[in-house]
Design a protein around this motif. Structure first.
Motif, PDB file in Angstrom:
ATOM      1  N   SER A   1      62.504  56.104  70.746  1.00 54.45           N
ATOM      2  CA  SER A   1      63.862  55.082  71.035  1.00 54.45           C
ATOM      3  C   SER A   1      65.117  55.445  70.089  1.00 54.45           C
ATOM      4  O   SER A   1      66.760  56.125  70.789  1.00 54.45           O
ATOM      5  N   MET A   2      65.136  55.992  69.110  1.00 53.59           N
ATOM      6  CA  MET A   2      65.914  56.192  68.006  1.00 53.59           C
ATOM      7  C   MET A   2      66.732  58.046  68.630  1.00 53.59           C
ATOM      8  O   MET A   2      68.138  58.497  68.953  1.00 53.59           O
ATOM      9  N   LEU A   3      65.953  58.503  69.862  1.00 53.91           N
ATOM     10  CA  LEU A   3      66.372  59.817  70.135  1.00 53.91           C
ATOM     11  C   LEU A   3      67.031  59.660  71.537  1.00 53.91           C
ATOM     12  O   LEU A   3      66.958  60.287  72.276  1.00 53.91           O
ATOM     13  N   LYS A   4      66.812  58.341  72.564  1.00 55.35           N
ATOM     14  CA  LYS A   4      66.837  57.849  73.910  1.00 55.35           C
ATOM     15  C   LYS A   4      66.047  58.974  74.567  1.00 55.35           C
ATOM     16  O   LYS A   4      66.262  59.609  75.397  1.00 55.35           O
ATOM     17  N   ILE A   5      64.505  59.173  74.172  1.00 52.47           N
ATOM     18  CA  ILE A   5      63.429  59.853  75.101  1.00 52.47           C
ATOM     19  C   ILE A   5      63.716  58.617  76.610  1.00 52.47           C
ATOM     20  O   ILE A   5      63.536  57.701  76.538  1.00 52.47           O
ATOM     21  N   PRO A   6      63.678  60.096  77.342  1.00 49.16           N
ATOM     22  CA  PRO A   6      63.977  59.588  78.520  1.00 49.16           C
ATOM     23  C   PRO A   6      62.602  58.403  79.791  1.00 49.16           C
ATOM     24  O   PRO A   6      62.580  58.717  78.867  1.00 49.16           O
ATOM     25  N   LYS A   7      63.637  57.530  80.101  1.00 48.46           N
ATOM     26  CA  LYS A   7      62.408  56.633  80.828  1.00 48.46           C
ATOM     27  C   LYS A   7      61.261  57.320  81.683  1.00 48.46           C
ATOM     28  O   LYS A   7      61.451  58.178  82.500  1.00 48.46           O
ATOM     29  N   GLY A   8      59.885  57.357  81.476  1.00 44.50           N
ATOM     30  CA  GLY A   8      58.853  58.504  82.045  1.00 44.50           C
ATOM     31  C   GLY A   8      58.082  59.361  81.611  1.00 44.50           C
ATOM     32  O   GLY A   8      57.873  59.606  81.661  1.00 44.50           O
ATOM     33  N   ARG A   9      59.235  59.394  80.516  1.00 47.38           N
ATOM     34  CA  ARG A   9      58.581  60.680  79.417  1.00 47.38           C
ATOM     35  C   ARG A   9      58.070  60.758  78.565  1.00 47.38           C
ATOM     36  O   ARG A   9      57.568  61.239  77.290  1.00 47.38           O
ATOM     37  N   GLU A  10      57.770  58.727  78.119  1.00 48.81           N
ATOM     38  CA  GLU A  10      57.402  58.648  76.858  1.00 48.81           C
ATOM     39  C   GLU A  10      55.929  59.095  76.740  1.00 48.81           C
ATOM     40  O   GLU A  10      55.174  59.779  74.941  1.00 48.81           O
TER      41      GLU A  10
ATOM     42  N   ARG B   1      74.263  66.086  73.622  1.00 47.04           N
ATOM     43  CA  ARG B   1      75.681  67.277  73.548  1.00 47.04           C
ATOM     44  C   ARG B   1      76.865  67.306  74.760  1.00 47.04           C
ATOM     45  O   ARG B   1      78.145  66.462  74.425  1.00 47.04           O
ATOM     46  N   ARG B   2      76.184  66.473  76.148  1.00 45.71           N
ATOM     47  CA  ARG B   2      76.645  66.602  77.736  1.00 45.71           C
ATOM     48  C   ARG B   2      77.207  65.199  77.614  1.00 45.71           C
ATOM     49  O   ARG B   2      78.519  64.514  78.189  1.00 45.71           O
ATOM     50  N   HIS B   3      76.575  64.321  77.226  1.00 44.92           N
ATOM     51  CA  HIS B   3      77.082  63.241  77.170  1.00 44.92           C
ATOM     52  C   HIS B   3      76.892  62.100  75.551  1.00 44.92           C
ATOM     53  O   HIS B   3      75.551  61.493  75.962  1.00 44.92           O
ATOM     54  N   PRO B   4      77.286  62.235  74.417  1.00 45.39           N
ATOM     55  CA  PRO B   4      77.536  61.475  73.560  1.00 45.39           C
ATOM     56  C   PRO B   4      77.079  60.094  73.440  1.00 45.39           C
ATOM     57  O   PRO B   4      77.796  59.550  74.425  1.00 45.39           O
ATOM     58  N   LEU B   5      76.424  59.196  73.078  1.00 46.64           N
ATOM     59  CA  LEU B   5      76.941  58.608  72.359  1.00 46.64           C
ATOM     60  C   LEU B   5      77.274  57.652  71.180  1.00 46.64           C
ATOM     61  O   LEU B   5      76.915  58.568  70.021  1.00 46.64           O
ATOM     62  N   GLU B   6      77.879  56.379  71.180  1.00 41.24           N
ATOM     63  CA  GLU B   6      78.326  56.366  70.013  1.00 41.24           C
ATOM     64  C   GLU B   6      77.073  55.682  69.143  1.00 41.24           C
ATOM     65  O   GLU B   6      76.456  55.110  69.337  1.00 41.24           O
ATOM     66  N   GLU B   7      77.311  55.582  67.767  1.00 41.30           N
ATOM     67  CA  GLU B   7      76.328  54.818  66.631  1.00 41.30           C
ATOM     68  C   GLU B   7      75.052  55.750  67.353  1.00 41.30           C
ATOM     69  O   GLU B   7      73.992  54.995  67.119  1.00 41.30           O
ATOM     70  N   ASP B   8      74.669  57.099  67.754  1.00 39.16           N
ATOM     71  CA  ASP B   8      73.310  57.351  67.604  1.00 39.16           C
ATOM     72  C   ASP B   8      73.348  58.865  67.497  1.00 39.16           C
ATOM     73  O   ASP B   8      73.462  59.274  67.135  1.00 39.16           O
ATOM     74  N   ILE B   9      71.465  58.861  66.610  1.00 42.05           N
ATOM     75  CA  ILE B   9      71.199  59.368  65.243  1.00 42.05           C
ATOM     76  C   ILE B   9      71.485  60.502  65.537  1.00 42.05           C
ATOM     77  O   ILE B   9      71.709  61.995  65.189  1.00 42.05           O
ATOM     78  N   LEU B  10      71.540  61.002  67.387  1.00 44.10           N
ATOM     79  CA  LEU B  10      71.326  62.108  67.499  1.00 44.10           C
ATOM     80  C   LEU B  10      72.181  63.168  68.181  1.00 44.10           C
ATOM     81  O   LEU B  10      72.526  64.422  67.503  1.00 44.10           O
ATOM     82  N   THR B  11      73.640  61.993  68.448  1.00 51.28           N
ATOM     83  CA  THR B  11      74.705  62.362  69.033  1.00 51.28           C
ATOM     84  C   THR B  11      75.248  62.860  67.256  1.00 51.28           C
ATOM     85  O   THR B  11      76.280  63.961  67.390  1.00 51.28           O
ATOM     86  N   THR B  12      74.976  62.000  66.270  1.00 46.39           N
ATOM     87  CA  THR B  12      75.887  62.506  65.158  1.00 46.39           C
ATOM     88  C   THR B  12      75.323  63.457  64.282  1.00 46.39           C
ATOM     89  O   THR B  12      76.238  64.519  63.935  1.00 46.39           O
ATOM     90  N   LEU B  13      73.734  63.912  64.676  1.00 51.48           N
ATOM     91  CA  LEU B  13      73.627  65.520  64.358  1.00 51.48           C
ATOM     92  C   LEU B  13      74.109  66.396  64.808  1.00 51.48           C
ATOM     93  O   LEU B  13      74.167  67.478  64.756  1.00 51.48           O
ATOM     94  N   ILE B  14      74.347  66.155  66.436  1.00 49.97           N
ATOM     95  CA  ILE B  14      75.111  67.206  66.929  1.00 49.97           C
ATOM     96  C   ILE B  14      76.361  67.590  67.125  1.00 49.97           C
ATOM     97  O   ILE B  14      76.896  68.161  66.569  1.00 49.97           O
ATOM     98  N   ARG B  15      76.685  66.203  66.856  1.00 52.76           N
ATOM     99  CA  ARG B  15      77.854  66.451  65.959  1.00 52.76           C
ATOM    100  C   ARG B  15      78.254  67.623  64.929  1.00 52.76           C
ATOM    101  O   ARG B  15      78.928  67.970  64.854  1.00 52.76           O
ATOM    102  N   THR B  16      77.368  66.861  63.953  1.00 54.24           N
ATOM    103  CA  THR B  16      77.570  67.750  62.288  1.00 54.24           C
ATOM    104  C   THR B  16      77.530  69.467  62.751  1.00 54.24           C
ATOM    105  O   THR B  16      77.836  70.348  62.627  1.00 54.24           O
ATOM    106  N   GLU B  17      76.734  69.716  63.805  1.00 52.27           N
ATOM    107  CA  GLU B  17      75.774  71.045  64.311  1.00 52.27           C
ATOM    108  C   GLU B  17      77.529  71.670  64.761  1.00 52.27           C
ATOM    109  O   GLU B  17      77.927  73.167  63.942  1.00 52.27           O
ATOM    110  N   GLU B  18      77.921  71.085  65.777  1.00 52.09           N
ATOM    111  CA  GLU B  18      78.777  71.498  66.715  1.00 52.09           C
ATOM    112  C   GLU B  18      80.312  72.155  65.085  1.00 52.09           C
ATOM    113  O   GLU B  18      81.370  72.693  65.673  1.00 52.09           O
TER     114      GLU B  18
END
Length: 416
Positions: A162-171, A217-234
C-alpha cells in the motif's frame, strides 16, 4: 586468519545453544547464566563473542569507530561461504544500508529519514487501519484463530504494498516476491535448491518495483513515501537508483519478520495477563506501553545484532580481535538487572527510555515507527473487536537461525 587460530585465541568459550525448543519457549535462564560470567564468553558455533549485559551492548552499538555492521570485514566470510546465492540480489546487498561505508551510510540515512519520521508514518494510519480492518473482517465469523498466520503474517506485506502503491492485480506477485526476499536474506533459512526455485519470483518482483518507481517518477503523488525517495534521488545529492531499490528491499525484509513477531508476542503476553488486558481495555492508549514492554521483556531475537571489530578492542575482560564478530544479545541486555529494576517483572507502566529493541546509534532501525504503528493498530483493533478473546494453547515455535519463530498462537475469539 584461520578458524582454528581464532578459536585458540578466543577464550573463554561457552556452550550456548539457542537452537533448542527450550530456548524458543524460555531463553531467560540461559541468558541469565551468560550475564553472570565475569568475562565475555566466546560462542564457537557462531564464531563470535556474546554481549549479554546492557552496558557492553550499548557501548558497542554506540561505538561506530571501532565496530561496524558491515559484514565485509568479517574474517570468516569466505570460510563459511556467506555469499549471496542469487545474482539478482547481489546489488541489493552491495548497496544496502548494512553494506555501505560509514560516510555513504550516513548520507543515505539522512536522505531517507524525512520519509520515515514518526510524523510521516503517522499519515499512513488510515491506510494501515483499513488493512487491519479488512483482514479482521475476514476472520470475524471464526470461533478460533491462529493469530500468527491468519492476522500477523498478512499485514506487513499488505502495508508495504500500500505504501508503494503496487498496481491492482499485481499484489499476488508482490506477496510472493516479499516472501522470497525475506527467506533469501536470512542465512540458513532455506537450502540452495529452494533458493534457486525462488529466483523467478525475485526477478519478477524486482522488475515490478522498478516499474512502480518509473511510474511514480512520471506521475508523482503528494505525501507518498516512494515519491519522496525519488525526489531525493533526482536532486542529485544523492540517492542512486540502486540505493533506492535496496531501500525498498530493506523496508520489505526489515519490516516483515519484526512486525509479524511483535504482533504475535504482544497478543500472547497480553492474553497471559488478564489484569494487563483489563487495563488496556479501560485505557486503550496503554497499548503503546505494552508493545514497548514486550520488546524489552520478551524479545524474540535469538542471537542479537551483529557487529564486527574494526580494530583490536578490550572489553569486559577479553580482547576482541580485528575482524571478529560480536553479537549484541538484546533479549539478554533488556533483562539486565543492573539497568532495569525488577527486570523479570512485566511492568506496563515502566519507563522504557533505555530500550535497545530497535538498535541504537548509527544503525537504529529506520522502520521502527512503521513497525510500532502497525502493531499498535493491529493489537488495539483485536482487543476492541474481541474483548473476550483468550488463549487456547501455548504458542508453538519453529526453526529459525536468528529469531524465536512463533508459528502458531491459537486463540478463542468469543465465549462458546
Amino acid at each position: 586468519m584461520s578458524l582454528e587460530h581464532t578459536k585458540r585465541e578466543a577464550q573463554p568459550s561457552t556452550e550456548f545453544d539457542p537452537f533448542t525448543s527450550e530456548f524458543d519457549v524460555n531463553p531467560y535462564p540461559m541468558l541469565e547464566k551468560l550475564r553472570a560470567q565475569p568475562a565475555l564468553p566466546y560462542w564457537e558455533t557462531g564464531h563470535g563473542w556474546l554481549l549479554s549485559r546492557y552496558e557492553d551492548a550499548i557501548a558497542v552499538l554506540r561505538d561506530s569507530k571501532r565496530f561496524t555492521a558491515n559484514r565485509a570485514v568479517w574474517e570468516f566470510d569466505a570460510e563459511l561461504g556467506l555469499t549471496t546465492q542469487i545474482p539478482e540480489l547481489q546489488n541489493l546487498s552491495k548497496y544496502g544500508l548494512f553494506a555501505l561505508a560509514s560516510a555513504d551510510h550516513a548520507r543515505v540515512r539522512k536522505l531517507v529519514s524525512p520519509a520515515l519520521t514518526p510524523r510521516a508514518i503517522e499519515r499512513l494510519r488510515p491506510e494501515i487501519q483499513a488493512i487491519v480492518d479488512e483482514i479482521l473482517d475476514g476472520v470475524e465469523a471464526k470461533g478460533t484463530l491462529n493469530v500468527v498466520t491468519e492476522v500477523a503474517a498478512r499485514i506487513p506485506a499488505r502495508v508495504i504494498g500500500s505504501m508503494l502503491k503496487i498496481p491492482k492485480g499485481r499484489e499476488a506477485l508482490f506477496q510472493r516476491f516479499t516472501e522470497a526476499m525475506i527467506k533469501s536474506f536470512v542465512p540458513g533459512l532455506v537450502c540452495a535448491k529452494e533458493m534457486e526455485a525462488m529466483r523467478p519470483d525475485i526477478a519478477e518482483g524486482l522488475n515490478l518495483v522498478r516499474e512502480t518507481v518509473e511510474d511514480r517518477r512520471r506521475h508523482p503523488l503528494e505525501e507518498d513515501i516512494l515519491t519522496t525517495l525519488i525526489r531525493t534521488e533526482e536532486r542529485g545529492d544523492s540517492l542512486s537508483a540502486q540505493e533506492l531499490l535496496s531501500l525498498v528491499a530493506a523496508l520489505i525484509v526489515g519490516g516483515f519478520e519484526t512486525t509479524v513477531h511483535l504482533i504475535s508476542f504482544t497478543v500472547y503476553n497480553l492474553l497471559q495477563r488478564p489484569e494487563v488486558l483489563a487495563q488496556v481495555k479501560a485505557e486503550p492508549g496503554l497499548t503503546r506501553n505494552v508493545i514497548e514492554e514486550v520488546l524489552r521483556f520478551d524479545n524474540f531475537g535469538k542471537t542479537g545484532l551483529a557487529r564486527y571489530a574494526l580494530e583490536d578492542v578490550a572489553l569486559s575482560g577479553v580482547t576482541i580481535k580485528k575482524g571478529q564478530l560480536v553479537l549484541v544479545m538484546l533479549g539478554s541486555a533488556l533483562r539486565d538487572e543492573g539497568t532495569f529494576s525488577s527486570a523479570d517483572v512485566f511492568d506496563v507502566r515502566r519507563n522504557t527510555n533505555a530500550s535497545l529493541a530497535f538498535g541504537h546509534g548509527a544503525h537504529y532501525c529506520i522502520g521502527a515507527s512503521l513497525a510500532r504503528l502497525e502493531v499498535q493498530l493491529t493489537v488495539s483493533t483485536l482487543v476492541q473487536r474481541f474483548p473476550q478473546m483468550k488463549l487456547l494453547a501455548q504458542p508453538s515455535f519453529g526453526p529459525h537461525p536468528v529469531l524465536r519463530k512463533m508459528e502458531s498462537l491459537e486463540v478463542q475469539l468469543r465465549p462458546r
